[in-house]
Design an enzyme around this catalytic site. Structure first.
Site, short mmCIF file in Angstrom:
data_model
loop_
_atom_site.label_atom_id
_atom_site.label_comp_id
_atom_site.label_asym_id
_atom_site.label_seq_id
_atom_site.Cartn_x
_atom_site.Cartn_y
_atom_site.Cartn_z
N GLY A 117 0.78 -1.10 -0.13
CA GLY A 117 0.32 0.09 -0.19
C GLY A 117 0.91 1.56 0.09
O GLY A 117 0.22 2.68 -0.32
N CYS A 167 -27.90 -8.81 -16.31
CA CYS A 167 -26.42 -8.84 -17.55
C CYS A 167 -28.46 -8.81 -18.80
O CYS A 167 -28.81 -10.12 -19.03
CB CYS A 167 -26.37 -9.57 -18.07
SG CYS A 167 -25.63 -9.41 -19.61
N CYS A 204 -26.53 -12.01 -21.37
CA CYS A 204 -25.91 -13.45 -20.65
C CYS A 204 -26.97 -14.04 -19.21
O CYS A 204 -26.77 -14.44 -18.85
CB CYS A 204 -24.58 -13.33 -20.34
SG CYS A 204 -24.37 -12.48 -18.95
N CYS A 262 -23.02 -7.01 -18.46
CA CYS A 262 -22.17 -7.24 -18.27
C CYS A 262 -20.99 -6.28 -18.64
O CYS A 262 -20.40 -5.97 -19.99
CB CYS A 262 -20.95 -8.75 -18.23
SG CYS A 262 -22.48 -10.32 -17.63
N CYS A 269 -19.06 -12.37 -19.76
CA CYS A 269 -20.40 -11.82 -20.40
C CYS A 269 -20.43 -13.24 -21.81
O CYS A 269 -21.10 -13.79 -21.82
CB CYS A 269 -20.74 -10.75 -21.63
SG CYS A 269 -22.34 -10.64 -22.01
#
Lengths: 302, 257
Positions: A42, A251, A254, A276, A282
């Site tokens: 970090g 979605c 899909c 998506c 997808c």
């Protein structure tokens, strides 16, 4: 007059570029920065960012990190907002195909290195993969504290009250934490980090991820990292806990649920659908026979 | 009450060869208000900045009695400890509120910042505390979500005071807290400050060139000239019976209406 290499090797078809565009000394310098970043999860490590053959804001940081870690046997995937077929993704993929001659793919599971702009793929990553994020502004405290000297001191002394001031402002103005992307996280209980502008939907994927996560900011000249299996906690208030976005419908192409969706405007009469954001995910689902409500109008050949 | 809260010994600050303040000794006792007066350029603000650890003195030392009763030297502490002290046990009120406030975040967040800095993570409680403080400094509660840019000068100054006092500091430094405000607003602010100082029992160091402010707020005062303290004593004694010629000049130059 140009100087030509007359050695036998020049007979072979050679790229005019060094492997992966950057010279070896630059790559070593970037690798040293990456090692330091991995050692201090970090923490933003400064590095001598190079001029790249693309404008700032197009992923110069991510490209340099990728160039430093890529090898001839790697398989590269590049996504831009989850999509493999947008300008940014296509051109960076083409860049490495040309300068490093590496294999490229759009399949998340086949890739060994995934360079991404603002998404983490839906398919879980594995220990064999490295994900490289393109970062515009690496400093999570920047918008509240403009002085770099001061933000460095704040990181050094772990003074992170200011991040909560921003979240407080969100709740005061909107009634809930309205930050939806670049949502600040605390890595391994120490450094507060900007996860780059990924939707906060993806934040939980960073926590305890088996893949190495590297972040490169080219203009701001910073590299930071999350080593595999590190704790990544999204900051919040006790009475306003962290939550990810939820979508009402699956979605439209899909029928996937529990994935991040993009809004697509269909006409000028308010018609829209949600599909998506991760195009690879997808496509795979559609190949497997999943069909959404708008599968016919998605532009996909039926 | 047995020991001074803050002790300065031989405090000197030089700017190159120029003198900011020279060999100042002072003690601040718990609950007392000390005024530092003098003309512009006399070293008042330099002294205040040294006392509040915002400026490193060239010589001398500052001792502070921490909450746990241990007396420590300020510049021997680590930067982390000093900064923690500055945002919990101390307050600093700037002359220009824009220097002490975050102008782009709401009044509530300005008051709540110190609470969040010491680890408060409950939005409801932070907001409740902020509301309480806005009420105490006479700012309407429905302004809590407005940012200070939309506030008048007097409101900004009161907000800055609330922001500093929210962690119940034991010592507050004020640099010309009423400077730049018109007279009626000054009077209200002084009233408010006097009430708060008395209620909370905190000690305060107030730098001012306005003797009326010193008279109203302070128990004790120091007169500075050319970086040196030339006279000190109880406020009423110094103002009613000034000994030094310069102090006599200062007192006699107050306009009588």
């Amino acid at each position: 007059m140009t100087i030509r290499d007359e050695s036998p090797a020049a007979d072979e078809k050679r790229s005019p570029y060094n492997f992966a565009y950057l010279d070896e000394q630059t790559k070593r310098m970037i690798r040293r920065a990456i090692l330091k970043a991995v050692a201090i999860p970090g923490y933003q490590v400064p590095f001598a960012s190079r001029e790249m053959p693309m404008p700032y804001g197009w992923g110069t940081g991510g490209v340099q990190v990728t160039a430093a870690i890529i090898g001839p046997d790697d398989v590269l995937k590049v996504i831009d907002q989850g999509a493999d077929d947008t300008t940014n993704a296509v051109s960076i993929r083409g860049f490495f195909a040309k300068t490093a001659g590496v294999a490229t793919t759009t399949r998340t599971t086949e890739a060994t290195i995934i360079q991404t702009r603002h998404r983490i793929p839906e398919a879980p990553l594995s220990e064999d993969q490295i994900i490289v994020f393109q970062v515009p502004i690496p400093e999570p405290l920047r918008f509240l504290e403009p002085r770099e000297t001061e933000t460095r001191t704040m990181h050094g002394l772990e003074e992170y009250g200011l991040v909560h001031v921003k979240l407080y402002e969100d709740i005061a103005r909107h009634g809930h934490i309205a930050t939806t992307y670049a949502y600040p996280v605390k890595v391994e209980g120490r450094y507060v980090m900007d996860p780059s502008p990924i939707p906060k939907f993806d934040n939980p994927k960073m926590d305890n991820s088996p893949a190495l996560q590297l972040f490169g900011a080219g203009r701001e000249k910073r590299i930071y990292a999350i080593p595999p299996y590190s704790s990544v906690k999204s900051l919040d208030f006790e009475d306003h806990p962290f939550e990810v976005q939820r979508f009402e419908a699956p979605c439209a192409l899909c029928a996937a649920t529990g994935v991040y969706l993009d809004e697509v405007i269909l006409d000028d009469r308010g018609g829209r659908m949600f599909v998506c954001s991760d195009t690879d995910n997808c496509e795979q689902r559609r190949e497997a026979g999943h069909t959404g409500t708008a599968a016919g109008i998605g532009g996909e050949s039926q | 009450m047995s020991a001074p809260l803050l002790t300065a010994e031989g405090l000197t600050r030089l700017y190159g060869t120029r003198i900011g303040c020279a060999a100042v000794d002072l003690q601040i006792w718990p609950g007392e208000v000390l005024a530092i007066v003098g003309e512009s350029g006399s070293g008042k603000t330099t002294l205040l900045n040294c006392l509040s650890a915002r400026l490193q003195p060239s010589a001398g030392r500052i001792l502070y009695a921490m909450r746990d009763g241990v007396t420590r030297e300020l510049f021997a502490m680590s930067e982390a400890e000093r900064r923690f002290l500055m945002r919990t046990d101390w307050g600093f009120v700037h002359q220009n509120p824009a220097d002490g406030l975050r102008m782009s975040v709401s009044a509530g967040a300005n008051v709540g910042e110190r609470l969040m800095a010491v680890g408060e993570r409950h939005y409801g409680r932070i907001r409740q505390t902020a509301e309480g403080w806005l009420e105490r400094v006479e700012i309407d509660i429905d302004r809590i979500d407005d940012d200070p840019r939309s506030f008048s000068g007097g409101m900004r100054q009161r907000l800055q005071i609330a922001r500093n006092l929210v962690t119940a500091p034991r010592l507050v430094f004020m640099d010309e807290p009423t400077g730049g405000l018109d007279v009626s607003v000054q009077a209200r602010l002084l009233d408010l400050l006097r009430g708060l100082v008395a209620d909370l029992g905190m000690a305060a160091v107030i730098v001012t060139h306005d003797l009326a402010v010193a008279r109203l707020l302070s128990d004790r005062m120091m007169v500075m000239k050319s970086g040196e303290v030339i006279e000190e004593g109880l406020t009423d004694r110094v103002l009613d019976d000034p000994r030094e010629p310069y102090t006599q000049l200062l007192v006699s130059s107050i306009l009588q209406v």
